[in-house]
Design a protein around this motif. Sequence first.
Motif, PDB file in Angstrom:
ATOM      1  N   SER A   1      59.841  34.167  21.340  1.00 53.11           N
ATOM      2  CA  SER A   1      59.307  33.866  22.638  1.00 53.11           C
ATOM      3  C   SER A   1      58.166  33.108  22.835  1.00 53.11           C
ATOM      4  O   SER A   1      57.938  32.300  23.538  1.00 53.11           O
ATOM      5  N   PHE A   2      57.269  33.594  21.942  1.00 50.26           N
ATOM      6  CA  PHE A   2      55.841  32.543  21.781  1.00 50.26           C
ATOM      7  C   PHE A   2      56.007  31.180  21.757  1.00 50.26           C
ATOM      8  O   PHE A   2      55.650  30.363  22.421  1.00 50.26           O
ATOM      9  N   LEU A   3      56.838  30.925  20.517  1.00 51.67           N
ATOM     10  CA  LEU A   3      57.138  29.500  20.211  1.00 51.67           C
ATOM     11  C   LEU A   3      57.997  28.774  21.525  1.00 51.67           C
ATOM     12  O   LEU A   3      57.628  27.601  21.438  1.00 51.67           O
ATOM     13  N   LEU A   4      58.757  29.260  22.115  1.00 51.01           N
ATOM     14  CA  LEU A   4      59.501  28.825  23.098  1.00 51.01           C
ATOM     15  C   LEU A   4      58.439  28.634  24.408  1.00 51.01           C
ATOM     16  O   LEU A   4      58.940  27.980  25.424  1.00 51.01           O
ATOM     17  N   GLY A   5      57.145  29.288  24.351  1.00 50.31           N
ATOM     18  CA  GLY A   5      56.629  29.301  25.529  1.00 50.31           C
ATOM     19  C   GLY A   5      57.008  30.192  26.516  1.00 50.31           C
ATOM     20  O   GLY A   5      56.705  29.889  27.704  1.00 50.31           O
ATOM     21  N   ALA A   6      57.821  31.054  26.272  1.00 48.61           N
ATOM     22  CA  ALA A   6      58.433  32.063  27.392  1.00 48.61           C
ATOM     23  C   ALA A   6      57.617  33.394  27.333  1.00 48.61           C
ATOM     24  O   ALA A   6      57.904  34.135  26.681  1.00 48.61           O
ATOM     25  N   LEU A   7      56.726  33.262  28.292  1.00 45.79           N
ATOM     26  CA  LEU A   7      55.637  34.381  28.683  1.00 45.79           C
ATOM     27  C   LEU A   7      56.623  35.480  29.244  1.00 45.79           C
ATOM     28  O   LEU A   7      57.539  35.422  29.914  1.00 45.79           O
ATOM     29  N   ASN A   8      56.156  36.710  28.807  1.00 47.51           N
ATOM     30  CA  ASN A   8      56.674  37.851  29.447  1.00 47.51           C
ATOM     31  C   ASN A   8      55.711  38.243  30.733  1.00 47.51           C
ATOM     32  O   ASN A   8      56.223  38.709  31.562  1.00 47.51           O
ATOM     33  N   SER A   9      54.363  38.049  30.358  1.00 50.28           N
ATOM     34  CA  SER A   9      53.483  38.156  31.735  1.00 50.28           C
ATOM     35  C   SER A   9      52.093  37.464  31.268  1.00 50.28           C
ATOM     36  O   SER A   9      52.021  37.395  30.189  1.00 50.28           O
ATOM     37  N   ALA A  10      51.582  36.981  32.448  1.00 51.68           N
ATOM     38  CA  ALA A  10      50.154  36.667  32.125  1.00 51.68           C
ATOM     39  C   ALA A  10      49.157  37.045  33.303  1.00 51.68           C
ATOM     40  O   ALA A  10      49.625  37.035  34.421  1.00 51.68           O
ATOM     41  N   THR A  11      48.001  37.136  32.857  1.00 47.98           N
ATOM     42  CA  THR A  11      46.985  37.330  33.832  1.00 47.98           C
ATOM     43  C   THR A  11      45.800  36.438  33.741  1.00 47.98           C
ATOM     44  O   THR A  11      45.419  36.162  32.984  1.00 47.98           O
ATOM     45  N   VAL A  12      45.648  35.844  35.198  1.00 52.36           N
ATOM     46  CA  VAL A  12      44.290  34.891  35.269  1.00 52.36           C
ATOM     47  C   VAL A  12      43.533  35.817  36.132  1.00 52.36           C
ATOM     48  O   VAL A  12      43.769  35.714  37.492  1.00 52.36           O
TER      49      VAL A  12
END
Length: 563
Positions: A430-441
């Motif tokens: 998923s990381f290699l594809l840039g497919a985030l599960n979630s992100a917090t900014v």
Amino acid sequence: AQGFSKDVFIEGVPITDPIQQGEGRTISLGVSVEAVEQFQVETSGTGVEFNGQGSENYTIKSGGDSYHGSVFEFLRNTVLDARGFFPAVRPVEHQNEFGFTFGGPIVKRKLFGFFSYDGWRYRVTSPTQLASLPTLKERQGDFSELPVAIYDPLTTVAVPGGFSRTQFSDPSRGTPGNPQGLNIIPLARISAISKVYQSLLPVPTDSNLQNNYSGAVPVSYNNDSFNAKVDYNLSSTQRLTGLYTHGKRSQPGAYREVAGPTTVLPLPYTETRLVTEIPSVVQVKHSWSRGSDLVNQASFGYNHFFVPITNATSDGKWSTQSGLKGLPAGDASDAFLEAAFGGPNAPSGWRGTNARDFEDNNYNYTLQDSVLWVKQRHSFKFGFQYQHTSDHTKTNDTGSILATNFSNLQTAGFNSAGTLQTGTGNAYASFLLGALNSATVNEDSVVLTIAQFNAYSWWAADDYKVNSRLTVNLGLRHDIMLPYKEAGDHFTFLDINSPNPAAGGIPGVLRFGGNSAPDAISCHCGQIINTYYKALGPRVGFAFRVNDETVVRGGYGMMYSRS
């Protein structure tokens, strides 16, 4: 008692930390062991002049009528250590503690000085630990070594009862055993951003899929402390004393001893940060005695504990390097990616909460006066203390944080009924594809908060020698601890009684401190907690000598601390 409910004193004056009562780093990092004349540790039955559940009190050496000094070094070194039962080599360990003390008269029989320096150098290798890294094939998108299938999220389609996905395959990179190239992500699908962030990963130390990297990192600390004390005899009955202690603990390198497998990874992946700890203490005391039966001591104490903590990767400009756009200025865009990986066969995370920067700036001001009066069989103690503490905290120095989470679910498959198969897929795919599960900014408009705290105390006690066998201790301490206030009224709270117009009048509305917010949501207040005035702490004790070889002691006390 709860943790951090004791208190720590230098020559009877508290060095209370506003964050946690009983903080010991001001002593351990700022006062040389060689400078301590004596120390007192009481776990219970403390006198009324000491606050907290248990106390530590340290007295610093003074200069005398003759000159005295010492020079010392304590050494630990790898060549002096024994090899452990299992390791083939001795782990690196270099510790040196060195310094000197010097004291004597500045003006004979009038002015005396004492000075000490203590230096500590610590160089070790952290314990060897195992971490999980993506294999060299996985970094190229080849997950054919995994026992589970990896699916392409772009092929997700709706089917009766749920969804369906197609397993990744790249026939151009197929092998005789896998001619269709199943579980291989085409190179064109690998994110250019991901390529940058994985480019500095070390090579696995074995061929396992998990726990495939064995490593350790160099850990080093420097500590320097300076102690100076001056005593001036104003007269035969009055003495003025000044005390100054200062210490600094720093890291020559980037690595700290932090528990967890990410600690063994090199920068920029490891969970570490650059920490400096700087304690300083200033005290001024005036002692006046009337004969041998009455002594008064007035004291002023100031201590400052400064802890600047820096993200070890903040200067990397990583979003610029990787091409990741749209992030706010600060660590969110400059620091290396903080990434957590979840699900089966996931690698160890990168960085983490213990890699973020912040700053603590703690201040303590204490005014204190105490009287000792001896009259026949009674020894009376009276005293008063005012204390002001404040904590200037920057929870996020640069104003922004980015935290990401990658899961196997983005590359997991569905069964024939259309239900997600949570045991398939892989977080690193998923990381290699840039497919985030979630992100917090986090982007903070208010970085600095200042918590302020004031306390008043008074006490009275009588140590009464009833006879040659029995001594009774009677005392009372009263603490008035005013609630914390934030200097800029930067706080919120849930008002459970007021109706919430946004929820149809149901009780419970978020209110803001100060007067800046609209009336409907502002409390127009600086704090919402009532002062507790009933913190009365009785102290009762006795000592009874049964015979020349046996003494029975007992005591009872109530102590209060900040929560």
